[in-house]
Scaffold this motif. Structure first.
Motif, PDB file in Angstrom:
ATOM      1  N   PRO A 162       0.853  -1.217  -0.259  1.00 31.01           N
ATOM      2  CA  PRO A 162       0.006  -0.092  -0.206  1.00 31.01           C
ATOM      3  C   PRO A 162       0.890   1.365  -0.060  1.00 31.01           C
ATOM      4  CG  PRO A 162      -0.756  -1.463   1.796  1.00 31.01           C
ATOM      5  CD  PRO A 162       0.743  -1.775   1.253  1.00 31.01           C
ATOM      6  N   LEU A 163       0.463   2.357  -0.524  1.00 35.51           N
ATOM      7  CA  LEU A 163       1.014   3.557  -0.775  1.00 35.51           C
ATOM      8  C   LEU A 163       0.961   4.109   0.863  1.00 35.51           C
ATOM      9  CD1 LEU A 163       2.238   5.610  -2.370  1.00 35.51           C
ATOM     10  CD2 LEU A 163       0.011   6.839  -2.563  1.00 35.51           C
ATOM     11  N   ALA A 164       2.161   4.468   1.300  1.00 38.58           N
ATOM     12  CA  ALA A 164       2.158   5.138   2.715  1.00 38.58           C
ATOM     13  C   ALA A 164       1.809   6.836   2.703  1.00 38.58           C
ATOM     14  CB  ALA A 164       3.567   5.120   2.921  1.00 38.58           C
ATOM     15  N   ALA A 165       1.737   7.085   3.938  1.00 39.20           N
ATOM     16  CA  ALA A 165       1.129   8.499   3.985  1.00 39.20           C
ATOM     17  C   ALA A 165       1.981   9.566   3.447  1.00 39.20           C
ATOM     18  CB  ALA A 165       0.604   8.738   5.551  1.00 39.20           C
ATOM     19  N   ASP A 166       3.219   9.028   3.273  1.00 37.13           N
ATOM     20  CA  ASP A 166       4.184  10.074   2.803  1.00 37.13           C
ATOM     21  C   ASP A 166       4.421  10.118   1.333  1.00 37.13           C
ATOM     22  OD1 ASP A 166       5.520   7.714   2.530  1.00 37.13           O
ATOM     23  OD2 ASP A 166       7.491   8.328   3.294  1.00 37.13           O
ATOM     24  N   GLY A 167       3.572   9.407   0.757  1.00 32.89           N
ATOM     25  CA  GLY A 167       3.593   9.244  -0.752  1.00 32.89           C
ATOM     26  C   GLY A 167       4.557   8.433  -1.393  1.00 32.89           C
ATOM     27  N   HIS A 168       5.153   7.498  -0.617  1.00 34.44           N
ATOM     28  CA  HIS A 168       6.081   6.473  -0.807  1.00 34.44           C
ATOM     29  C   HIS A 168       5.779   5.160  -0.573  1.00 34.44           C
ATOM     30  CE1 HIS A 168       8.990   9.902  -0.396  1.00 34.44           C
ATOM     31  NE2 HIS A 168       8.980   9.536  -1.514  1.00 34.44           N
ATOM     32  N   TYR A 169       6.263   4.127  -1.294  1.00 34.28           N
ATOM     33  CA  TYR A 169       6.103   2.784  -0.963  1.00 34.28           C
ATOM     34  C   TYR A 169       7.125   1.980  -0.176  1.00 34.28           C
ATOM     35  CZ  TYR A 169       2.569   2.837  -4.552  1.00 34.28           C
ATOM     36  OH  TYR A 169       1.393   3.095  -5.415  1.00 34.28           O
ATOM     37  N   TRP A 170       7.065   1.490   0.905  1.00 35.76           N
ATOM     38  CA  TRP A 170       7.990   0.933   1.796  1.00 35.76           C
ATOM     39  C   TRP A 170       7.873  -0.706   2.257  1.00 35.76           C
ATOM     40  CZ3 TRP A 170      11.621   4.183   3.945  1.00 35.76           C
ATOM     41  CH2 TRP A 170      11.438   5.669   3.835  1.00 35.76           C
ATOM     42  N   ILE A 171       9.000  -1.076   2.240  1.00 32.82           N
ATOM     43  CA  ILE A 171       8.765  -2.614   2.502  1.00 32.82           C
ATOM     44  C   ILE A 171       9.816  -2.906   3.692  1.00 32.82           C
ATOM     45  CG2 ILE A 171       8.091  -3.169  -0.060  1.00 32.82           C
ATOM     46  CD1 ILE A 171      11.141  -4.406  -0.080  1.00 32.82           C
ATOM     47  N   GLU A 172       9.316  -4.066   4.327  1.00 34.21           N
ATOM     48  CA  GLU A 172      10.345  -4.599   5.368  1.00 34.21           C
ATOM     49  C   GLU A 172      10.937  -5.874   4.886  1.00 34.21           C
ATOM     50  OE1 GLU A 172      11.315  -3.730   8.318  1.00 34.21           O
ATOM     51  OE2 GLU A 172       9.701  -2.222   8.908  1.00 34.21           O
ATOM     52  N   ALA A 173      12.194  -5.928   4.555  1.00 36.35           N
ATOM     53  CA  ALA A 173      13.225  -6.968   3.869  1.00 36.35           C
ATOM     54  C   ALA A 173      13.888  -7.715   4.867  1.00 36.35           C
ATOM     55  CB  ALA A 173      13.411  -6.644   2.669  1.00 36.35           C
ATOM     56  N   VAL A 224       1.094  -0.653 -10.575  1.00 32.73           N
ATOM     57  CA  VAL A 224       0.415   0.139  -9.595  1.00 32.73           C
ATOM     58  C   VAL A 224      -0.967   0.268 -10.070  1.00 32.73           C
ATOM     59  CG1 VAL A 224       0.201   2.336  -8.467  1.00 32.73           C
ATOM     60  CG2 VAL A 224       2.459   1.580  -8.959  1.00 32.73           C
ATOM     61  N   GLU A 225      -1.673  -0.285  -8.983  1.00 33.69           N
ATOM     62  CA  GLU A 225      -3.280  -0.227  -9.324  1.00 33.69           C
ATOM     63  C   GLU A 225      -4.178   0.188  -8.146  1.00 33.69           C
ATOM     64  OE1 GLU A 225      -4.772  -4.379  -9.886  1.00 33.69           O
ATOM     65  OE2 GLU A 225      -3.865  -4.623 -11.733  1.00 33.69           O
ATOM     66  N   GLU A 226      -4.670   1.358  -8.128  1.00 30.93           N
ATOM     67  CA  GLU A 226      -5.596   2.143  -7.201  1.00 30.93           C
ATOM     68  C   GLU A 226      -4.512   2.424  -5.733  1.00 30.93           C
ATOM     69  OE1 GLU A 226      -8.861  -0.174  -6.345  1.00 30.93           O
ATOM     70  OE2 GLU A 226      -9.800   0.129  -8.183  1.00 30.93           O
ATOM     71  N   GLY A 227      -3.337   2.761  -5.999  1.00 33.54           N
ATOM     72  CA  GLY A 227      -2.503   3.318  -5.298  1.00 33.54           C
ATOM     73  C   GLY A 227      -1.527   2.052  -4.641  1.00 33.54           C
ATOM     74  N   VAL A 228      -1.913   1.124  -5.007  1.00 29.20           N
ATOM     75  CA  VAL A 228      -1.277  -0.021  -4.394  1.00 29.20           C
ATOM     76  C   VAL A 228       0.180  -0.565  -5.551  1.00 29.20           C
ATOM     77  CG1 VAL A 228      -1.375  -2.621  -3.661  1.00 29.20           C
ATOM     78  CG2 VAL A 228      -3.168  -0.846  -3.192  1.00 29.20           C
ATOM     79  N   LEU A 229       1.177  -0.967  -4.832  1.00 33.49           N
ATOM     80  CA  LEU A 229       2.119  -1.514  -5.483  1.00 33.49           C
ATOM     81  C   LEU A 229       1.996  -2.830  -5.755  1.00 33.49           C
ATOM     82  CD1 LEU A 229       4.637  -0.967  -7.374  1.00 33.49           C
ATOM     83  CD2 LEU A 229       6.138  -0.991  -5.066  1.00 33.49           C
ATOM     84  N   ILE A 230       1.974  -3.712  -7.081  1.00 33.80           N
ATOM     85  CA  ILE A 230       1.917  -4.994  -6.899  1.00 33.80           C
ATOM     86  C   ILE A 230       2.998  -5.657  -7.560  1.00 33.80           C
ATOM     87  CG2 ILE A 230       0.395  -6.803  -7.937  1.00 33.80           C
ATOM     88  CD1 ILE A 230      -1.635  -5.018  -8.035  1.00 33.80           C
ATOM     89  N   LEU A 231       3.572  -6.575  -6.972  1.00 33.18           N
ATOM     90  CA  LEU A 231       5.115  -7.272  -7.317  1.00 33.18           C
ATOM     91  C   LEU A 231       4.928  -8.531  -7.643  1.00 33.18           C
ATOM     92  CD1 LEU A 231       7.381  -5.471  -4.652  1.00 33.18           C
ATOM     93  CD2 LEU A 231       6.888  -4.544  -6.881  1.00 33.18           C
ATOM     94  N   THR A 232       4.996  -8.951  -8.896  1.00 31.73           N
ATOM     95  CA  THR A 232       4.808 -10.353  -9.251  1.00 31.73           C
ATOM     96  C   THR A 232       6.290 -10.989  -9.400  1.00 31.73           C
ATOM     97  OG1 THR A 232       2.887  -9.844 -10.139  1.00 31.73           O
ATOM     98  CG2 THR A 232       3.486 -11.925 -10.690  1.00 31.73           C
ATOM     99  N   PRO A 233       6.536 -11.884  -8.674  1.00 35.13           N
ATOM    100  CA  PRO A 233       7.871 -12.597  -8.584  1.00 35.13           C
ATOM    101  C   PRO A 233       7.888 -13.733  -9.825  1.00 35.13           C
ATOM    102  CG  PRO A 233       6.593 -13.757  -6.814  1.00 35.13           C
ATOM    103  CD  PRO A 233       5.665 -12.598  -7.411  1.00 35.13           C
TER     104      PRO A 233
END
Length: 215
Positions: free
Chosen positions: A94-105, A200-209
């Motif tokens: 999901p898009l964060a409130a700061d306008g970026h996409y963040w992940i925990e890796a 990106v769909e409706e503000g959600v970044l979708i990653l397909t491995p």
């Protein structure tokens, strides 16, 4: 006769319908001003609430704009960023409130937070992030030049054995280790190009491995 509608049309939109933060600040300033004209307990109470609202507006404004400076990246985990979800093998961020996409890796077994940046050619680790993950620069490889807002700076290259999150695993991936990111780790295109696809769909970044891993 003066047309009120014409007068309103001549005013700037932010004055006709001010944003919530601006409206709160204006109300607070009015309270403080009125308190300064009078005396007694009511005036002190108005001044107290006016100053309290102004302090709150300042705090909210700082939280909204703190992401503009990468040196504040280490504060981001405390803001409550949305978590990525795995659905059908895909990872949805999901898009964060700061306008970026963040992940925990998981980098070489160490939990690391990344900002996804499609404008970055190569994934970048901060010096702090690389140290925590036990990643050292390769002394046999020449340094690279990074173009930053403060000019060109040299950075070292290194290699990550594994970078995992959700159903995605990247192995033996080149990264840049930089001391100029202020603690910010960036997931760049050399990672995204390893995927089967991303969108990106409706503000959600979708990653397909290419080969989804068990979560």
């Amino acid at each position: 006769m003066i047309d009120p509608g014409h007068m309103l049309g001549a005013l700037p939109p932010w004055l006709i319908s001010p944003p919530p933060l601006l409206a709160a600040a204006l109300v607070a300033m009015v309270l403080v001003t009125l308190a300064g004209l009078g005396g007694g307990g009511l005036a002190r109470l108005m001044r107290f609430f006016g100053n309290l609202v102004l302090l709150g507006v300042f705090a909210v404004a700082c939280l909204r704009f703190v992401h503009l400076d990468p040196s504040f990246a280490h504060f981001m985990p405390s803001i409550g960023l949305p978590e990525a979800q795995v659905s059908g093998g895909e990872v949805r961020v999901p898009l964060a409130a700061d306008g970026h996409y963040w992940i925990e890796a998981n980098v070489n077994g160490t939990r690391t937070r990344f900002m996804v940046d499609t404008g970055a050619t190569i994934t970048t680790l901060s010096a702090e992030g690389a140290s925590e993950a036990g990643i050292a620069a390769d002394p046999l490889r020449l340094p690279v030049v990074m173009h930053t807002a403060n000019g060109d700076v040299e950075a070292q290259t290194a290699r990550v054995e594994t970078l995992k999150f959700g159903s995605i695993v990247a192995r033996d991936m080149d990264v840049i280790v930089s001391e100029t990111t202020g603690g910010l780790n960036v997931l760049g295109m050399n990672f995204l190009n390893r995927l089967k696809g991303w969108r990106v769909e409706e503000g959600v970044l979708i990653l397909t491995p290419r080969h989804p891993q068990a979560v």
